[in-house]
Enzyme design. Structure first.
Site, PDB file in Angstrom:
ATOM      1  N   ARG A   1     -21.129  46.109  89.682  1.00 34.32           N
ATOM      2  CA  ARG A   1     -22.589  46.194  89.751  1.00 34.32           C
ATOM      3  C   ARG A   1     -23.138  44.786  89.945  1.00 34.32           C
ATOM      4  O   ARG A   1     -22.874  43.902  89.134  1.00 34.32           O
ATOM      5  CB  ARG A   1     -23.147  46.790  88.456  1.00 34.32           C
ATOM      6  CG  ARG A   1     -24.655  46.700  88.380  1.00 34.32           C
ATOM      7  CD  ARG A   1     -25.246  47.294  87.096  1.00 34.32           C
ATOM      8  NE  ARG A   1     -26.680  47.078  87.121  1.00 34.32           N
ATOM      9  CZ  ARG A   1     -27.373  46.429  86.185  1.00 34.32           C
ATOM     10  NH1 ARG A   1     -26.779  45.961  85.108  1.00 34.32           N
ATOM     11  NH2 ARG A   1     -28.658  46.244  86.324  1.00 34.32           N
TER      12      ARG A   1
ATOM     13  N   HIS B   1     -33.210  42.524  90.054  1.00 30.78           N
ATOM     14  CA  HIS B   1     -32.812  42.008  88.731  1.00 30.78           C
ATOM     15  C   HIS B   1     -33.586  40.698  88.525  1.00 30.78           C
ATOM     16  O   HIS B   1     -32.999  39.623  88.394  1.00 30.78           O
ATOM     17  CB  HIS B   1     -31.299  41.831  88.667  1.00 30.78           C
ATOM     18  CG  HIS B   1     -30.726  41.750  87.279  1.00 30.78           C
ATOM     19  ND1 HIS B   1     -29.651  42.511  86.859  1.00 30.78           N
ATOM     20  CD2 HIS B   1     -31.059  40.990  86.212  1.00 30.78           C
ATOM     21  CE1 HIS B   1     -29.351  42.207  85.598  1.00 30.78           C
ATOM     22  NE2 HIS B   1     -30.197  41.281  85.180  1.00 30.78           N
TER      23      HIS B   1
ATOM     24  N   GLU C   1     -34.021  46.769  83.942  1.00 32.55           N
ATOM     25  CA  GLU C   1     -34.838  46.472  82.767  1.00 32.55           C
ATOM     26  C   GLU C   1     -36.290  46.127  83.077  1.00 32.55           C
ATOM     27  O   GLU C   1     -36.739  44.992  82.835  1.00 32.55           O
ATOM     28  CB  GLU C   1     -34.195  45.332  81.962  1.00 32.55           C
ATOM     29  CG  GLU C   1     -32.774  45.612  81.524  1.00 32.55           C
ATOM     30  CD  GLU C   1     -32.215  44.567  80.551  1.00 32.55           C
ATOM     31  OE1 GLU C   1     -32.867  43.528  80.345  1.00 32.55           O
ATOM     32  OE2 GLU C   1     -31.135  44.800  79.993  1.00 32.55           O
TER      33      GLU C   1
ATOM     34  N   ASN D   1     -28.590  49.804  79.478  1.00 31.58           N
ATOM     35  CA  ASN D   1     -28.084  48.520  79.004  1.00 31.58           C
ATOM     36  C   ASN D   1     -28.220  48.514  77.493  1.00 31.58           C
ATOM     37  O   ASN D   1     -29.322  48.650  76.960  1.00 31.58           O
ATOM     38  CB  ASN D   1     -28.890  47.350  79.577  1.00 31.58           C
ATOM     39  CG  ASN D   1     -28.632  47.143  81.063  1.00 31.58           C
ATOM     40  OD1 ASN D   1     -27.804  47.832  81.656  1.00 31.58           O
ATOM     41  ND2 ASN D   1     -29.340  46.199  81.655  1.00 31.58           N
TER      42      ASN D   1
ATOM     43  N   TYR E   1     -27.174  46.529  73.943  1.00 34.43           N
ATOM     44  CA  TYR E   1     -26.606  45.385  73.205  1.00 34.43           C
ATOM     45  C   TYR E   1     -26.653  45.613  71.705  1.00 34.43           C
ATOM     46  O   TYR E   1     -25.717  45.279  70.996  1.00 34.43           O
ATOM     47  CB  TYR E   1     -27.328  44.087  73.603  1.00 34.43           C
ATOM     48  CG  TYR E   1     -26.988  43.698  75.029  1.00 34.43           C
ATOM     49  CD1 TYR E   1     -25.817  43.005  75.308  1.00 34.43           C
ATOM     50  CD2 TYR E   1     -27.790  44.094  76.097  1.00 34.43           C
ATOM     51  CE1 TYR E   1     -25.455  42.696  76.605  1.00 34.43           C
ATOM     52  CE2 TYR E   1     -27.434  43.784  77.404  1.00 34.43           C
ATOM     53  CZ  TYR E   1     -26.269  43.091  77.655  1.00 34.43           C
ATOM     54  OH  TYR E   1     -25.899  42.795  78.941  1.00 34.43           O
TER      55      TYR E   1
ATOM     56  N   GLU F   1     -24.759  47.893  81.344  1.00 34.90           N
ATOM     57  CA  GLU F   1     -24.438  46.605  80.719  1.00 34.90           C
ATOM     58  C   GLU F   1     -24.095  46.834  79.253  1.00 34.90           C
ATOM     59  O   GLU F   1     -24.811  47.541  78.547  1.00 34.90           O
ATOM     60  CB  GLU F   1     -25.621  45.623  80.742  1.00 34.90           C
ATOM     61  CG  GLU F   1     -25.960  45.052  82.089  1.00 34.90           C
ATOM     62  CD  GLU F   1     -27.132  44.076  82.058  1.00 34.90           C
ATOM     63  OE1 GLU F   1     -27.367  43.429  81.007  1.00 34.90           O
ATOM     64  OE2 GLU F   1     -27.807  43.972  83.090  1.00 34.90           O
TER      65      GLU F   1
HETATM   66  C1  FCB Z   1     -29.847  41.766  79.878  1.00 36.32           C
HETATM   67  C2  FCB Z   1     -29.960  41.318  81.302  1.00 36.32           C
HETATM   68  C3  FCB Z   1     -28.783  40.536  81.801  1.00 36.32           C
HETATM   69  C4  FCB Z   1     -28.231  39.613  80.745  1.00 36.32           C
HETATM   70  C5  FCB Z   1     -28.022  40.350  79.449  1.00 36.32           C
HETATM   71  C6  FCB Z   1     -27.432  39.511  78.348  1.00 36.32           C
HETATM   72  O1  FCB Z   1     -31.124  41.931  79.340  1.00 36.32           O
HETATM   73  O2  FCB Z   1     -30.134  42.422  82.149  1.00 36.32           O
HETATM   74  O3  FCB Z   1     -29.168  39.858  82.964  1.00 36.32           O
HETATM   75  O4  FCB Z   1     -29.053  38.512  80.607  1.00 36.32           O
HETATM   76  O5  FCB Z   1     -29.224  40.886  79.004  1.00 36.32           O
END
Ligand code: FCB
Length: 465
Positions: free
Chosen positions: A89, A133, A178, A304, A306, A370
């Protein structure tokens, strides 16, 4: 008695093995890796302007060179092949292709991505293209950027240019990465390009981003029949930091701002009423027909992930939205490991989030577009022993597998990131790669996490080490 409770080897595998069609990949973004910021006719983006302005980025780092991927793409594709990636990607730099955002098409820009797509396909790697992006052409920002409705037409035109050139070979398209971050980090908190601080502008930007997404879906449907089209959102559950009613309400607002504001209109529910009334005079101007366009059916949702968020109510906080997230020290006190971004490591939170999205919105398919972590990596004798990243990935793979068992239509997983890269406002200080980049020499070194991932992909299974 005890023995009968031990799963047999094949039962164990059933819990760890992924479906045969599962797509293992890695992700990057143009501004974070390409460099060559003003080469071969590329126009400036808002990130060039922003990073070239002193004080905006930690250490005044810029993406001028980054990973020099623009010149080293062949080496990078070979690296991906050696890892066994099934998909890659990446995003296209809009101002590399349309230096003014609209109008004149730069042939060198299109050629670059054309060659990259061909090289990926020749290596057996499926390209997943993200159209946007965050690197908006500066020329469009000069006309008002995302808060100006005319950017929607420009994005539709850009989609058309790219689809005409690459649509014969590229099957997977992601309109935006995002939009929440583009809108609020860019136009409200001002910590990302273009560095504006205005809630109405940010809400209007968010609306135009969603509209641009809907228009782009329509263009892709017309020009690339059979393509899989989706959007990537940054999503995270919002837990109240305490059982106090104010914290519960703050968590509801955080969920509204981060998740529902985007998911609801994309899945045809319009904007959430509670958020519209919360924003009041700062709510965006919406024209008749906008919500229908935003709700254009998609083939998949990109997630995405985290971390999830613990939210506390604050009366006059810097964000102005009436809530704040718990700080790293508080997360540690609560027993969470935190990454170099101060984000809590919550693997089961991924399962919980995916199940929630699946039950609430029923997207036809989901990709984790992500997931990954920044840790302080050291090169020792030419190797990077990033055990914490290995266990981070292993735990998240296992959580993704549990989500599949619970019925989530999860079709693939993209690790963020293939390479260490320019981490936006934090410059090169945070390393997310499974491949280490020595920025002085541009040497790439496979971290232990890359070698672990290689084995996972080969086995199509969550491996224990
Ligand atoms: C996300 C972004 C990516 C990267 C990660 C850590 O928000 O999409 O570009 O910075 O965080």
């Amino acid at each position: 008695m005890q023995q009968s409770e031990q799963p047999t080897p094949s039962a164990r595998q059933a819990l760890t093995r992924f479906p045969a069609s599962f797509i293992w990949g890695a992700a990057t973004a143009s501004y974070q890796i390409e460099g060559a910021w003003d080469e071969d006719g590329k126009g400036p983006s808002i990130w060039d302007t922003f990073s070239h302005t002193e004080g905006n980025i930690l250490n005044n780092d810029t993406g001028d060179v980054a990973d020099d991927h623009y010149h080293r793409w062949q080496e990078d594709v070979a690296l991906m092949k050696s890892l066994g990636l099934k998909a890659y990607r990446f995003s296209l730099s809009w101002p590399r292709i349309l230096p003014n955002g609209e109008g004149w098409v730069n042939p060198a820009g299109l050629d670059f991505y054309d060659r990259l797509v061909d090289a990926l396909l020749a290596a057996g790697i499926e390209p997943f293209i993200t159209l946007y992006h965050w690197d908006l052409p500066q020329a469009l920002e000069d006309k008002g950027g995302w808060p100006n409705r005319s950017v929607v037409d420009a994005f539709a035109g850009y989609t058309e240019t790219v689809a005409q050139r690459l649509g014969d070979r590229v099957k997977y398209w992601i309109t935006l990465n995002e939009p929440h971050v583009s809108a609020y980090a860019g136009y409200y908190w001002g910590v990302h390009a273009p560095g504006v601080r205005n809630l109405s502008a940010a809400n209007q930007a968010a609306h135009h981003l969603l509209l641009a997404h809907g228009r782009s879906v329509a263009v892709l449907r017309a020009l690339c029949p059979g393509a899989q089209v989706g959007i990537t959102l940054n999503l995270g559950l919002a837990y109240p930091a305490s059982s106090m009613p104010a914290d519960r309400q703050a968590a509801r607002m955080a969920d509204g701002q981060l998740n529902r504001w985007f998911l609801d209109p994309i899945f045809g529910r319009g904007y959430p009423e509670d958020m519209l009334s919360f924003y009041g005079d700062s709510a965006p101007a919406i024209e008749p027909g906008d919500l229908e366009q935003i709700a254009a059916p998609i083939d998949f949702l990109g997630v995405n992930y985290y971390t999830n968020n613990f939210v506390r109510s604050v009366s006059a906080d810097v964000s102005g939205l009436g809530y704040t997230n718990l700080k790293a020290a508080e997360l540690v006190e609560a027993g969470y490991e935190v990454t170099a971004m101060d984000w809590a490591v919550m693997p089961d939170g991924l399962r919980e989030l995916l199940v929630h999205i699946h039950r609430t919105y029923r997207p036809p398919a989901i990709y984790i577009t992500e997931n990954g972590a920044a840790f302080e990596d050291q090169v020792e004798a030419g190797e990077v022993h990033d055990e914490r990243r290995v266990s981070f990935l292993r735990e998240h793979f296992a959580a993704a597998r549990r989500a599949i068992s619970e019925g989530v239509p999860l079709r693939g997983y993209f690790v963020w990131s293939l390479l260490d890269n320019f981490e936006w406002a934090l410059g090169y200080s945070r390393r997310f790669g499974i491949v280490y980049v020595d920025y002085a020499t541009q040497q790439r070194i496979l971290k232990d996490s890359a070698k672990y991932y290689q084995r996972v992909i080969r086995a199509n299974e969550v491996l224990s080490e």
